[in-house]
Each structure stands twice: as structure tokens, then as C-alpha cells.
Design an enzyme around this catalytic site. Sequence first.
Site, short mmCIF file in Angstrom:
data_model
loop_
_atom_site.label_atom_id
_atom_site.label_comp_id
_atom_site.label_asym_id
_atom_site.label_seq_id
_atom_site.Cartn_x
_atom_site.Cartn_y
_atom_site.Cartn_z
N ASP A 1 18.26 35.25 -39.22
CA ASP A 1 19.04 35.38 -40.47
C ASP A 1 20.37 34.72 -40.15
OD1 ASP A 1 20.24 35.90 -42.97
OD2 ASP A 1 20.45 38.06 -42.42
N ASP B 1 27.37 37.24 -38.17
CA ASP B 1 27.47 38.17 -39.52
C ASP B 1 28.27 39.29 -39.37
OD1 ASP B 1 25.85 36.33 -40.51
OD2 ASP B 1 24.39 37.47 -41.42
N ASP C 1 17.65 42.58 -39.22
CA ASP C 1 17.92 41.39 -39.97
C ASP C 1 17.45 40.00 -39.41
OD1 ASP C 1 19.01 42.45 -42.22
OD2 ASP C 1 20.91 42.04 -41.85
N ARG D 1 27.46 28.24 -44.52
CA ARG D 1 28.39 29.16 -44.08
C ARG D 1 29.06 29.24 -42.49
NH1 ARG D 1 24.07 34.35 -45.52
NH2 ARG D 1 23.86 33.54 -47.63
#
Length: 511
Positions: free
Chosen positions: A327, A331, A303, A383
Amino acid sequence: MAYSCRMACTSAHHLLLLAFLLFILQHSHMPCEARPTYLNNIIGTNDATNPTSSEVLLQEAKTVTNLRAFFQSIVDLLHFQNATQTAGHKNQLDFEKESELEAPEKIIDTSGAGFIYNAENQVEQEDANTDEAAAEEPHLLMPFQKPASTPGNCKTGNYIDDCWRCDANWQDRRQALASCAIGFGQYAYGGKDGKIYVVTSNNDDIRSPSPGTLRYGVTRSEPLWITFAKDMTIELKGELIVSSYKTIDGRGAEIHIVGTSQITIEGVSNVIVHGIHVHDILTSGPHHILTAPNLRTFRGSSDGDAIHIKGSSNVWVDHCFLAKATDGLVDGTKNSTNITVSNSYFENHNKVMLFGASPKDDYDRNMQITVAFNRFGPGLTQRLPRCRYGSCHVANNFYTSGWGLYAIGGSEDPTFLSQCNRFVAPDATNRKEVTSRIDDDGPTFGGWQKWDWVSTGDSFANGAFFTGSGVQNASASNYDRARSFVPRHASWVAAMTEDAGPLNCVPKSSC
Ligand SMILES: *[C@@H]1O[C@H](CO)[C@@H](O)[C@H](O)[C@H]1NC(C)=O
Ligand SMILES: *[C@@H]1O[C@H](CO)[C@@H](O)[C@H](O)[C@H]1NC(C)=O
Ligand SMILES: *[C@@H]1O[C@H](CO)[C@@H](O)[C@H](O)[C@H]1NC(C)=O
Ligand SMILES: *[C@@H]1O[C@H](CO)[C@@H](O)[C@H](O)[C@H]1NC(C)=O
């Protein structure tokens, strides 16, 4: 000699030749692939329908890489015939890429919301911990055993740091750190009872790492507490696949993980990452990577996260510097849970932290995430964090420099308990809202008005406001699954996050 070799190796040679021919046949009319995601992010503006010469080159390079990877898998099969039987190691976790699942985002209109928290009406957190004496005994909700071996107590109010940072012999008691975590990741054991492993070289060989390299350490089967002999910059040649019961402890050295790949924590548990810089991360693969002693695993394209947590539990990321990746920066996806991200410094990045990657992953309802004592610096877009389905406790963080789109976002009815943070909004008049609810065509569970999002004890500046929904009583049982410690009063946040990011630790002195 040559003749007898040919007899002995004939089946392997035939297999290789056959494979080669099949491969050429299959790939001679390869359709155009979508533009690689890292080019979109890093190079940016080129028209995807008009491939540039660099894209053509890249396409060719990819074909060669694919070809190599294909051969390698055959060679690996011959060399490591019993590799797949390695006990307990998952090597077939090939989930879809998050980037492939994402549609353009639709922001839900919450302008008619009944609950707005801002500087005028901010709720005082009644049980926020402002007691100086309480710095000695962390005021936590989950049972907590303070390690007997850490005499240091800084009384800064930062529960984690106060547990170990003033210990002048921190370098002799490195493993005491493992008992200082708070929040949902507090039981991350790391390499606590393991040997100390010292990284002496910044070399990285993804297939046959040598003893003394970081990759060799993280792929061992036994618990290890990994430290560094000196300052180093490590350019990962492929995903750094960390196995269970490992601590990566950058204290005492300045460690930068940069370049082509990410730290991957996948299908494992009990990992601590402390005190390192991870930045400028791109995607890597496909290729074969050593993931355990005597086991090479085929990895497709990664990713491009800085720290990628997938299908893993009990993970603690503390005092890291995280910036610029393809990315996310941290995460947590695919049934991951019990994660704390604390004391870290973030800057210059779009999609900072994502917990729950897809509306399809309804098992992420089990996720429990703590984001605490972090400092969010300049150049961050969204985010901080974003959560799907799960329970996210966002407490005692300092948002110093606004945000490009929003700070706290979510979809699929996540629970947000936002406590005692300091939110400084960006100057743009239409970007003052901390929160954002995103419609990604997943289940809505009765609509966003029913999602439990509450702010309590937060401090708002420069026009920042938080839109609440669902039950607006932070003490209600609706928030029990999101409650992981009793935070400090928001007025302490600036001081408590001052040393977010890696610390400058000198042996025989405090950090
Ligand atoms: C294969 O497995 C056996 C026992 O499980 C082990 O002794 C042997 O070393 C392994 N071979 C390789 C190449 O890993
Ligand atoms: C998620 O993880 C839990 C334990 O960590 C396990 O019991 C459960 O089966 C997992 N669910 C899925 C869908 O993998
Ligand atoms: C997460 O932590 C809780 C509380 O310690 C524990 O009961 C649960 O089993 C943990 N889940 C996993 C998947 O480790
Ligand atoms: C909030 O919830 C707690 C715990 O259920 C309850 O004791 C308290 O009375 C509630 N407060 C309000 C204002 O409803």
C-alpha cells in the site's frame, strides 16, 4: 491422572470443541472473497473472475489461518484473562482498510486555473534562508531548543543534520538526535530519556518475542532507545506494533526490514524511526501479536504499508530508505498529527505518502504534516504526498526523477504550502503538472478553486508546473497552520538532500 485432568479442564475443552463446530458450520459455505490486495499489486494481471491455482491455494491457506487465529483467541483469553485491562492500551482500533474505501480516482480538471507557477514565473521566496551563519541556529518558526550536548555543526544548511551529524561521538550521544527534529513532528520524544536497548538477533516471534529482538524492544512499556549490534535483515512475521516513547535508531548498522509485514504506529505518540531500510512489504494477518508485555492482540489483515501511522501523534521518520510495499510507504491516517518525514529516500513505488485516508475522516482537518529534505528517486507514481483535509508543509524536497501521475495531490480542501522544493518533471509531455486535485465524492468546501495551495520559492525544471488555488500569498494567515520552519533557498536542495536515506555511520567518526 488423565481422569482428573479431564475433570479439571473439562470446561475449556468443551468450549474449544463448541467453538470448533461453530467455526466449521459458519465457514463451510464461505463466499469468495475479493482478491487479496497484495496479489493485485505484486502479481498484477490475472483475471479475478478466473481464480488461478495459486489463488485456490491461498484461499485454503487463509481458511487454515483463520481457523488458527480463532483458536488462538480462545487460548489467549484463557491465558491472558486480565490482558484487556492493561492500562491505557487501545486494542480495539479496528478501522476499515483504506484499500476497501477507495473508488477509482477522478482527477479534477484545473486547466482554467488562474495561478500557474513554473520556471518562467517562479516566485523567489523572500525570507528563504540563504545565510551561511544561520546554519548554526536553525531558523524555525516553532520554538526550538538546540541540545547543548551536540557540538557538531556541519554547516551544510540541512537544519536536522547540522544539529548532530558532525559530532564524532554521535554513538555516545545518540539520544541528542531527538532534539534535532524540525517541523510538526519536532517534539517527537522517542525514547530520549529511556535506556538504550540493543537488538542482537534478527529473529521475529510475533507471539513470544525474546529479549534481544526488535519486537521485544518495541513492545516494552518503558521508553527505550533501540539500537542494533550489527547489520541485519529482519523479516517481520506480522505487524511490528510500536508502543509510545520508542526510537528505532539504525545508525552504526545496516538494517533492512523486509518481507511479510509493516511497521505499525497505532494509537500511540512519540515515536522516532531513524536510519533503516524498509522495503518489499506485504500484508499479513489475521493473527495474534504481542503488543505489550502480557498482551496479545488480534490483528486482521494489515494494509501492507512500509510505515503505517494511525491515530498517532508526534512521529518523526528521518533518514530512512523506503521502497516497494503493497500500500503506502508512509501513511498517516485516522486523526494522526504532528508528523515530520525528513531526509528519507524513496523509490519504486506507486502510492508513496498518504495523509488522511478517507473523505469520511473530517477530523483529519487537525492534521499538521511536514515533508522536508527528502529525495524522491526513480519509479514513483503518485502521492509525494497526498493530503486530505489537513495542513501539509512540503519544503526543501528534491524530486529528482519526475513522477508517474503527480507529485502533490489532495482532496477535501487540504492546505498546501509548497516551499523551496526542486521539481524535475518527467519527460512525458502530459505529466508536467506537479499538482493533482482528486474528486473522491467527499465534501469540496466550495470547489477546488477555494483550496489554499501555494508555491513559493520552488524551482521547476523540465517543464514542471504547479497549479495554485485559493489565497496566493504564502505569508497570509491562511497558511499559518501549514508553516513549520523557514526553508533554505531551493538552490541548496540538491546538496542538502544528497545523503537522504540511511547514513553510513562509523563510531568515533562522523556519520
Ligand atoms: C493480572 O493483573 C494483576 C494485577 O493487575 C497482575 O499482578 C498479574 O500479573 C496479571 N496476570 C497476568 C497473567 O498478566
Ligand atoms: C483526535 O485527537 C485529538 C487529540 O489528539 C482528540 O482531542 C480528539 O478527540 C480526536 N478526535 C477523534 C474524532 O478521535
Ligand atoms: C501537536 O503539536 C502542537 C504544537 O506543539 C501541540 O500544541 C498539540 O497539542 C500537539 N497535538 C497532539 C495531538 O499531540
Ligand atoms: C501577504 O500577506 C501578508 C501577511 O498578511 C501581508 O503583510 C502582505 O501585504 C500580503 N502581500 C500581498 C501581496 O498581498
